[in-house]
Each structure stands twice: as C-alpha cells, then as structure tokens.
Design a protein around this motif. Sequence first.
Motif, PDB file in Angstrom:
ATOM      1  N   SER A  39      -9.383  10.196   5.936  1.00  0.00           N
ATOM      2  CA  SER A  39      -8.312   9.605   6.758  1.00  0.00           C
ATOM      3  C   SER A  39      -7.787   8.317   6.137  1.00  0.00           C
ATOM      4  O   SER A  39      -6.570   8.091   6.087  1.00  0.00           O
ATOM      5  CB  SER A  39      -8.817   9.322   8.172  1.00  0.00           C
ATOM      6  OG  SER A  39      -9.223  10.504   8.796  1.00  0.00           O
ATOM      7  N   SER A  40      -8.703   7.480   5.677  1.00  0.00           N
ATOM      8  CA  SER A  40      -8.254   6.222   5.058  1.00  0.00           C
ATOM      9  C   SER A  40      -7.507   6.508   3.756  1.00  0.00           C
ATOM     10  O   SER A  40      -6.542   5.818   3.419  1.00  0.00           O
ATOM     11  CB  SER A  40      -9.424   5.274   4.826  1.00  0.00           C
ATOM     12  OG  SER A  40     -10.346   5.832   3.901  1.00  0.00           O
ATOM     13  N   GLY A  41      -7.911   7.530   3.010  1.00  0.00           N
ATOM     14  CA  GLY A  41      -7.191   7.910   1.801  1.00  0.00           C
ATOM     15  C   GLY A  41      -5.781   8.393   2.123  1.00  0.00           C
ATOM     16  O   GLY A  41      -4.817   8.029   1.455  1.00  0.00           O
ATOM     17  N   TRP A  47       0.900   4.765   3.227  1.00  0.00           N
ATOM     18  CA  TRP A  47       1.336   3.363   3.161  1.00  0.00           C
ATOM     19  C   TRP A  47       1.918   3.064   1.777  1.00  0.00           C
ATOM     20  O   TRP A  47       2.968   2.432   1.661  1.00  0.00           O
ATOM     21  CB  TRP A  47       0.146   2.445   3.458  1.00  0.00           C
ATOM     22  CG  TRP A  47       0.461   0.987   3.281  1.00  0.00           C
ATOM     23  CD1 TRP A  47       1.119   0.183   4.132  1.00  0.00           C
ATOM     24  CD2 TRP A  47       0.137   0.196   2.121  1.00  0.00           C
ATOM     25  NE1 TRP A  47       1.228  -1.088   3.592  1.00  0.00           N
ATOM     26  CE2 TRP A  47       0.627  -1.096   2.366  1.00  0.00           C
ATOM     27  CE3 TRP A  47      -0.530   0.449   0.937  1.00  0.00           C
ATOM     28  CZ2 TRP A  47       0.476  -2.124   1.448  1.00  0.00           C
ATOM     29  CZ3 TRP A  47      -0.669  -0.590   0.029  1.00  0.00           C
ATOM     30  CH2 TRP A  47      -0.164  -1.857   0.288  1.00  0.00           C
ATOM     31  N   TYR A  48       1.256   3.529   0.725  1.00  0.00           N
ATOM     32  CA  TYR A  48       1.714   3.280  -0.640  1.00  0.00           C
ATOM     33  C   TYR A  48       3.061   3.953  -0.900  1.00  0.00           C
ATOM     34  O   TYR A  48       3.963   3.335  -1.469  1.00  0.00           O
ATOM     35  CB  TYR A  48       0.660   3.781  -1.636  1.00  0.00           C
ATOM     36  CG  TYR A  48       1.032   3.540  -3.072  1.00  0.00           C
ATOM     37  CD1 TYR A  48       0.986   2.259  -3.625  1.00  0.00           C
ATOM     38  CD2 TYR A  48       1.437   4.591  -3.892  1.00  0.00           C
ATOM     39  CE1 TYR A  48       1.338   2.029  -4.944  1.00  0.00           C
ATOM     40  CE2 TYR A  48       1.791   4.374  -5.214  1.00  0.00           C
ATOM     41  CZ  TYR A  48       1.726   3.095  -5.729  1.00  0.00           C
ATOM     42  OH  TYR A  48       2.083   2.878  -7.033  1.00  0.00           O
ATOM     43  N   GLN A  53       8.823   3.618  -1.584  1.00  0.00           N
ATOM     44  CA  GLN A  53      10.135   4.074  -1.123  1.00  0.00           C
ATOM     45  C   GLN A  53      11.006   2.886  -0.715  1.00  0.00           C
ATOM     46  O   GLN A  53      12.195   2.834  -1.036  1.00  0.00           O
ATOM     47  CB  GLN A  53       9.969   5.042   0.043  1.00  0.00           C
ATOM     48  CG  GLN A  53      11.246   5.694   0.489  1.00  0.00           C
ATOM     49  CD  GLN A  53      11.022   6.683   1.633  1.00  0.00           C
ATOM     50  OE1 GLN A  53      10.006   6.619   2.311  1.00  0.00           O
ATOM     51  NE2 GLN A  53      11.972   7.571   1.827  1.00  0.00           N
ATOM     52  N   GLN A  54      10.422   1.921  -0.014  1.00  0.00           N
ATOM     53  CA  GLN A  54      11.180   0.734   0.375  1.00  0.00           C
ATOM     54  C   GLN A  54      11.620  -0.064  -0.853  1.00  0.00           C
ATOM     55  O   GLN A  54      12.756  -0.544  -0.911  1.00  0.00           O
ATOM     56  CB  GLN A  54      10.340  -0.153   1.296  1.00  0.00           C
ATOM     57  CG  GLN A  54      10.170   0.404   2.689  1.00  0.00           C
ATOM     58  CD  GLN A  54       9.226  -0.429   3.539  1.00  0.00           C
ATOM     59  OE1 GLN A  54       8.592  -1.366   3.053  1.00  0.00           O
ATOM     60  NE2 GLN A  54       9.123  -0.082   4.815  1.00  0.00           N
ATOM     61  N   ASN A  55      10.724  -0.194  -1.835  1.00  0.00           N
ATOM     62  CA  ASN A  55      11.083  -0.923  -3.059  1.00  0.00           C
ATOM     63  C   ASN A  55      12.209  -0.217  -3.807  1.00  0.00           C
ATOM     64  O   ASN A  55      13.145  -0.857  -4.300  1.00  0.00           O
ATOM     65  CB  ASN A  55       9.863  -1.066  -3.969  1.00  0.00           C
ATOM     66  CG  ASN A  55       8.852  -2.067  -3.446  1.00  0.00           C
ATOM     67  OD1 ASN A  55       9.166  -2.900  -2.609  1.00  0.00           O
ATOM     68  ND2 ASN A  55       7.625  -1.983  -3.924  1.00  0.00           N
TER      69      ASN A  55
END
Length: 143
Positions: A39-41, A47-48, A53-55
């Motif tokens: 789940s954390s992966g 998130w990454y 995508q935002q960058n």
Amino acid sequence: MNDIALDSRTGVSTDMTRRKKRNGRALILFACLWLVLISSGIYGAKWYTDRIQQNISASLERQTASQITAMQQTYEARMKELETNYTADIADLGAKVDALNELLTFTKDNADSKTDNSNKLYTQLNEVKKQLNELQKSLEVLK
C-alpha cells in the motif's frame, strides 16, 4: 500408564495448538506487513506520478506562455511594420496624385490658353486676310 500416555498426548497437542496459533498470528502479521508495504509503495508511486505530472504541466505552461508572448511580439512588430509601410505607401500615392493633379491642371491651363491663343490667332489671321483682300481690291481699283 494410560493416563500418562494420554497426558503426554494432550501436552503434545496443546503444544501444537500453541505453535499453530503462533504460526497463524505470524502469518497474519506477515501478511499485514506485506499489505502495508504494498500500500505504501502504491501510495508513493501515485504521489510521485502526481508530482511529476504537476511539474510537467507547470513546465509546459511556462513554455506555452513564453511562446505565446514571443508570437505576440512578432505579430505586433509585423503589424507595426505593415502599418508603417502602408502609411508610407499612402503618403507616396498621395504625393503622386497631387503631382498628377498639378500636371493635369497645368495641361488644362495650357490647353485652354493654347486654344484661346489659337482662336485668337485664327481670328487675327482672318482679320489680316480680310484686310489683305480689301487692300487687293483697293489696289485693283487704283490700277
């Protein structure tokens, strides 16, 4: 002895049940730990990718804005150049029209005066012919 054998069997079975419970708990703990890691992966990957995508979106927006600004400046420069050329062409055309009007006026004036002059000359010539005819008649009378 029967009781001892029975007791030893129950002791072994109790021991096995404890081991099975421990193994079951360990398996559940191991599975939960794997679920947390997975789940954390997944969350980290999401998130990454969102951050990347935002960058990329911000970078594309900056590039697009700079290209639009450059195109707008080029467009405005071309429009000013066209306007300047248009104004200069209109001024040249106005000067040519004025020169043509002056030439036409001059030609008209000369044509009118030449016509007047030729009319005057024709009238004078007729008068001279009349006088010449009169003089010839007078000469004939004198003869």
